[in-house]
Scaffold this motif. Structure first.
Motif, PDB file in Angstrom:
ATOM      1  N   GLY A  39      37.898  36.385  34.612  1.00  0.00           N
ATOM      2  CA  GLY A  39      38.304  37.630  35.261  1.00  0.00           C
ATOM      3  C   GLY A  39      38.965  38.548  34.254  1.00  0.00           C
ATOM      4  N   PHE A  40      38.589  39.815  34.297  1.00  0.00           N
ATOM      5  CA  PHE A  40      39.053  40.794  33.313  1.00  0.00           C
ATOM      6  C   PHE A  40      40.574  40.854  33.209  1.00  0.00           C
ATOM      7  N   ASP A  41      41.251  40.848  34.368  1.00  0.00           N
ATOM      8  CA  ASP A  41      42.707  41.025  34.365  1.00  0.00           C
ATOM      9  C   ASP A  41      43.451  39.810  33.815  1.00  0.00           C
ATOM     10  N   ARG A  42      42.795  38.656  33.753  1.00  0.00           N
ATOM     11  CA  ARG A  42      43.467  37.428  33.323  1.00  0.00           C
ATOM     12  C   ARG A  42      43.302  37.152  31.838  1.00  0.00           C
ATOM     13  N   VAL A  43      42.578  38.008  31.144  1.00  0.00           N
ATOM     14  CA  VAL A  43      42.361  37.781  29.704  1.00  0.00           C
ATOM     15  C   VAL A  43      43.221  38.769  28.913  1.00  0.00           C
ATOM     16  N   THR A  44      43.962  38.249  27.917  1.00  0.00           N
ATOM     17  CA  THR A  44      44.783  39.158  27.119  1.00  0.00           C
ATOM     18  C   THR A  44      44.073  39.492  25.797  1.00  0.00           C
ATOM     19  N   VAL A  45      44.485  40.600  25.226  1.00  0.00           N
ATOM     20  CA  VAL A  45      43.960  41.003  23.916  1.00  0.00           C
ATOM     21  C   VAL A  45      44.267  39.917  22.882  1.00  0.00           C
ATOM     22  N   GLU A  46      45.449  39.294  22.984  1.00  0.00           N
ATOM     23  CA  GLU A  46      45.838  38.223  22.058  1.00  0.00           C
ATOM     24  C   GLU A  46      44.806  37.098  22.069  1.00  0.00           C
ATOM     25  N   GLU A  47      44.365  36.708  23.272  1.00  0.00           N
ATOM     26  CA  GLU A  47      43.391  35.615  23.377  1.00  0.00           C
ATOM     27  C   GLU A  47      42.047  35.985  22.760  1.00  0.00           C
ATOM     28  N   ILE A  48      41.622  37.224  23.035  1.00  0.00           N
ATOM     29  CA  ILE A  48      40.339  37.675  22.473  1.00  0.00           C
ATOM     30  C   ILE A  48      40.404  37.608  20.953  1.00  0.00           C
ATOM     31  N   ALA A  49      41.499  38.143  20.402  1.00  0.00           N
ATOM     32  CA  ALA A  49      41.643  38.176  18.942  1.00  0.00           C
ATOM     33  C   ALA A  49      41.762  36.769  18.370  1.00  0.00           C
ATOM     34  N   ALA A  50      42.554  35.910  19.070  1.00  0.00           N
ATOM     35  CA  ALA A  50      42.812  34.556  18.554  1.00  0.00           C
ATOM     36  C   ALA A  50      41.510  33.755  18.416  1.00  0.00           C
ATOM     37  N   ARG A 119      28.344  42.281  31.052  1.00  0.00           N
ATOM     38  CA  ARG A 119      29.106  43.506  31.247  1.00  0.00           C
ATOM     39  C   ARG A 119      29.006  43.968  32.710  1.00  0.00           C
ATOM     40  N   HIS A 120      27.796  43.946  33.240  1.00  0.00           N
ATOM     41  CA  HIS A 120      27.550  44.339  34.622  1.00  0.00           C
ATOM     42  C   HIS A 120      28.349  43.453  35.577  1.00  0.00           C
ATOM     43  N   HIS A 121      28.336  42.146  35.314  1.00  0.00           N
ATOM     44  CA  HIS A 121      29.066  41.206  36.150  1.00  0.00           C
ATOM     45  C   HIS A 121      30.577  41.498  36.115  1.00  0.00           C
ATOM     46  N   VAL A 122      31.107  41.718  34.920  1.00  0.00           N
ATOM     47  CA  VAL A 122      32.556  41.965  34.777  1.00  0.00           C
ATOM     48  C   VAL A 122      32.943  43.251  35.508  1.00  0.00           C
ATOM     49  N   ILE A 123      32.153  44.304  35.322  1.00  0.00           N
ATOM     50  CA  ILE A 123      32.506  45.596  35.930  1.00  0.00           C
ATOM     51  C   ILE A 123      32.400  45.543  37.456  1.00  0.00           C
ATOM     52  N   THR A 124      31.325  44.954  37.972  1.00  0.00           N
ATOM     53  CA  THR A 124      31.176  44.951  39.434  1.00  0.00           C
ATOM     54  C   THR A 124      32.173  44.015  40.113  1.00  0.00           C
ATOM     55  N   SER A 125      32.723  43.038  39.376  1.00  0.00           N
ATOM     56  CA  SER A 125      33.674  42.136  40.027  1.00  0.00           C
ATOM     57  C   SER A 125      35.130  42.559  39.818  1.00  0.00           C
ATOM     58  N   THR A 126      35.358  43.723  39.204  1.00  0.00           N
ATOM     59  CA  THR A 126      36.721  44.217  39.005  1.00  0.00           C
ATOM     60  C   THR A 126      36.806  45.648  39.539  1.00  0.00           C
ATOM     61  N   PRO A 127      37.456  45.818  40.732  1.00  0.00           N
ATOM     62  CA  PRO A 127      37.443  47.149  41.368  1.00  0.00           C
ATOM     63  C   PRO A 127      37.877  48.301  40.453  1.00  0.00           C
ATOM     64  N   ALA A 133      33.867  53.068  35.826  1.00  0.00           N
ATOM     65  CA  ALA A 133      32.445  53.192  35.495  1.00  0.00           C
ATOM     66  C   ALA A 133      31.809  54.334  36.289  1.00  0.00           C
ATOM     67  N   ALA A 134      32.170  54.433  37.570  1.00  0.00           N
ATOM     68  CA  ALA A 134      31.612  55.505  38.406  1.00  0.00           C
ATOM     69  C   ALA A 134      32.085  56.873  37.909  1.00  0.00           C
ATOM     70  N   GLU A 135      33.366  56.964  37.535  1.00  0.00           N
ATOM     71  CA  GLU A 135      33.896  58.228  37.015  1.00  0.00           C
ATOM     72  C   GLU A 135      33.190  58.626  35.717  1.00  0.00           C
ATOM     73  N   ARG A 136      32.980  57.616  34.874  1.00  0.00           N
ATOM     74  CA  ARG A 136      32.310  57.885  33.601  1.00  0.00           C
ATOM     75  C   ARG A 136      30.887  58.380  33.829  1.00  0.00           C
TER      76      ARG A 136
ATOM     77  N   THR B 131      36.413  53.448  45.104  1.00  0.00           N
ATOM     78  CA  THR B 131      35.771  52.142  44.955  1.00  0.00           C
ATOM     79  C   THR B 131      35.207  51.669  46.288  1.00  0.00           C
ATOM     80  N   ARG B 132      36.050  51.753  47.327  1.00  0.00           N
ATOM     81  CA  ARG B 132      35.579  51.338  48.659  1.00  0.00           C
ATOM     82  C   ARG B 132      34.360  52.140  49.084  1.00  0.00           C
TER      83      ARG B 132
END
Lengths: 205, 205
Positions: A39-50, A119-127, A133-136, B131-132
């Motif tokens: 889940g996107f919110d549970r991953v920190t930048v530190e972990e990605i870098a490490a 990428r599609h999976h991560v974006i659609t599962s994180t409101p 993405a819609a705004e962009r 989003t909704r």
């Protein structure tokens, strides 16, 4: 890929640049995998870098933020699209110009099905990401409309007509990419042929 | 409006039902105005109800939640659309069937430009609501696709083609409604004529 071409530069710069891009791609790939797994919110930048023996500080030399991992590629594609659109023959009307430009940009996608799927999976599962993405996408459509307008291609077209061409084409590209990403068999180009043919000839027959 | 017709019932029920609907509409209108003025998240159910000398408890007899004020009308329209689609002649193919059904549903919008404008403003200025709304639109498209598939209308059509017809038509309707809501002059039907003609005949000429 036009936007990745190095503009001149001595070989050393080229080498450094290539190394930089390799690190960037590796960071993006492992970040996407971590996002998809936990889940996107549970991953920190530190972990990605490490995962690459790097510090968070180094991560920020490659990406402005955690979201940037998901969206920076889109920024490059938008730049690529607007450039490709500007390169079309001045007499080309909005629909054929947009079709040609989108087909050029879509070659960037063609070798990246697995990453696009993640990428599609991560974006659609994180409101919050779906909203971004819609705004962009809306901003991106607005820029395309502006360019078509200022280039004179859309002369004589009402705002309604121009908005419709751009929205329908963008939607069609999205349907094509989603269909392709979810499938294994056909190549993206065949799907795009079908989709653009249909828009060109209409739904009436 | 098909979905508002009372199905028989004695006059007393009709009167009570009309009174109920009047209260519901009044609650929805003042809620929309409060949301637009102060921001959706800053308005409480108590305040909405108090504007009509009602309790929060009474509000919940009309709406399941604060969000419901914004989306329940959409649920009714979706029901209306699916019913209108099922009513089309069995031999009608997806595009003409969908066009006819959407034109019927759009008559519901025609007298509500001010409310739609408020609703649009509230949703686009509140990320969680955007989003909704996007999720709901996707669910709605999925239901339409399912119905077109199970009714046999889409026989011989690939999934790609069917998804494209539905996505392009939905997008076109959205462009039409947004254009109409943002303008003062033309009526919605004229805009719909232009938009559906273009989809029918294609962007190639």
């Amino acid at each position: 890929m036009v936007w990745r071409c190095e503009t001149g530069g001595v070989p050393t710069t080229g080498l450094r640049e290539r190394k930089r891009e390799k690190t960037r791609d590796a960071l993006a790939q492992s970040a996407l995998r971590l996002f998809a797994e936990r889940g996107f919110d549970r991953v920190t930048v530190e972990e990605i870098a490490a995962a690459h023996d790097l510090s968070a500080r180094t991560f920020f030399r490659y990406f402005a933020s955690k979201e940037d991992v998901l969206f920076s590629e889109g920024d490059r594609r938008r730049t690529h699209l607007l450039a490709a659109l500007a390169d079309q023959h001045p007499s080309a009307r909005p629909f054929p110009a947009l079709e040609a430009a989108l087909r050029l940009v879509s070659t960037d996608y063609a070798q990246e099905r697995d990453l696009l799927r993640l990428r599609h999976h991560v974006i659609t599962s994180t409101p919050s990401l779906s909203t971004r993405a819609a705004e962009r996408r809306q901003g991106w459509e607005g820029e395309v409309i502006d360019q078509l307008r200022t280039s004179g291609r859309a002369d004589g077209m009402s705002d309604l007509e121009l908005r419709l061409v751009v929205a329908a084409t963008t939607t069609a590209l999205q349907v094509a990419i989603e269909t392709w990403v979810a499938s294994d068999a056909p190549d993206l180009e065949t799907i795009l042929d079908e989709v653009f043919d249909r828009l060109r000839n209409g739904f009436g027959r």
